[in-house]
Write a protein that holds these residues in place. Structure first.
Motif, PDB file in Angstrom:
ATOM      1  N   ARG A 146       0.834  -1.206   0.000  1.00  0.00           N
ATOM      2  CA  ARG A 146       0.000   0.000   0.000  1.00  0.00           C
ATOM      3  C   ARG A 146       0.869   1.257   0.000  1.00  0.00           C
ATOM      4  NH1 ARG A 146      -2.818  -1.533   3.814  1.00  0.00           N
ATOM      5  NH2 ARG A 146      -4.372  -2.596   2.579  1.00  0.00           N
ATOM      6  N   SER A 152      -3.027   2.205  -7.375  1.00  0.00           N
ATOM      7  CA  SER A 152      -4.058   1.166  -7.321  1.00  0.00           C
ATOM      8  C   SER A 152      -5.405   1.713  -7.738  1.00  0.00           C
ATOM      9  CB  SER A 152      -4.164   0.598  -5.903  1.00  0.00           C
ATOM     10  OG  SER A 152      -2.962  -0.023  -5.537  1.00  0.00           O
ATOM     11  N   ARG A 153      -6.182   0.834  -8.343  1.00  0.00           N
ATOM     12  CA  ARG A 153      -7.571   1.185  -8.660  1.00  0.00           C
ATOM     13  C   ARG A 153      -8.393   0.947  -7.411  1.00  0.00           C
ATOM     14  NH1 ARG A 153      -7.599  -1.384 -14.556  1.00  0.00           N
ATOM     15  NH2 ARG A 153      -6.673   0.395 -15.602  1.00  0.00           N
ATOM     16  N   PRO A 154      -9.358   1.805  -7.151  1.00  0.00           N
ATOM     17  CA  PRO A 154     -10.167   1.623  -5.942  1.00  0.00           C
ATOM     18  C   PRO A 154     -11.008   0.356  -6.005  1.00  0.00           C
ATOM     19  CG  PRO A 154     -11.063   3.382  -7.300  1.00  0.00           C
ATOM     20  CD  PRO A 154      -9.768   2.951  -7.939  1.00  0.00           C
ATOM     21  N   SER A 155     -11.209  -0.236  -4.858  1.00  0.00           N
ATOM     22  CA  SER A 155     -12.056  -1.416  -4.760  1.00  0.00           C
ATOM     23  C   SER A 155     -13.311  -1.046  -3.979  1.00  0.00           C
ATOM     24  CB  SER A 155     -11.308  -2.540  -4.037  1.00  0.00           C
ATOM     25  OG  SER A 155     -12.163  -3.619  -3.822  1.00  0.00           O
TER      26      SER A 155
END
Length: 96
Positions: A84, A91-94
């Motif tokens: 992280r 990163s793409r949001p989850s």
């Protein structure tokens, strides 16, 4: 073609020919998959970066994952907090 060469991976792990090319390839491919999966996006290709434009922190995250896969082959525990910090920005949001 792997993002990190076998020579770079060997140097990072401080190993030589005692680890086969096949095993090194497995480690590199596995590490790239871990980082790509964490980011929820490809590292290269469609939706990813050009090979010469991959951010340095993404490369470092792959190296972290290579070490973990090498040191703990049966149960690698790649620290998500470390990933992280390194690649969270990319990163793409989850929403799961």
């Amino acid at each position: 073609m792997p993002i990190i060469s076998l020579a770079v991976a060997r140097e990072h792990l401080r190993v030589g020919a005692e680890v086969s090319d096949a095993r090194m390839t497995e480690l590199v491919n596995g590490a790239e998959g871990i980082v790509s999966g964490f980011m929820q996006r490809p590292i290269t290709g469609e939706g990813g970066w050009q090979a010469d434009a991959i951010p340095a922190v993404v490369i470092e995250a792959i190296k972290v994952a290579i070490v973990e896969l090498y040191d703990n082959p049966g149960a690698p525990l790649v620290d998500e907090d470390v990933l992280r910090v390194l690649v969270g920005y990319y990163s793409r949001p989850s929403f799961a």
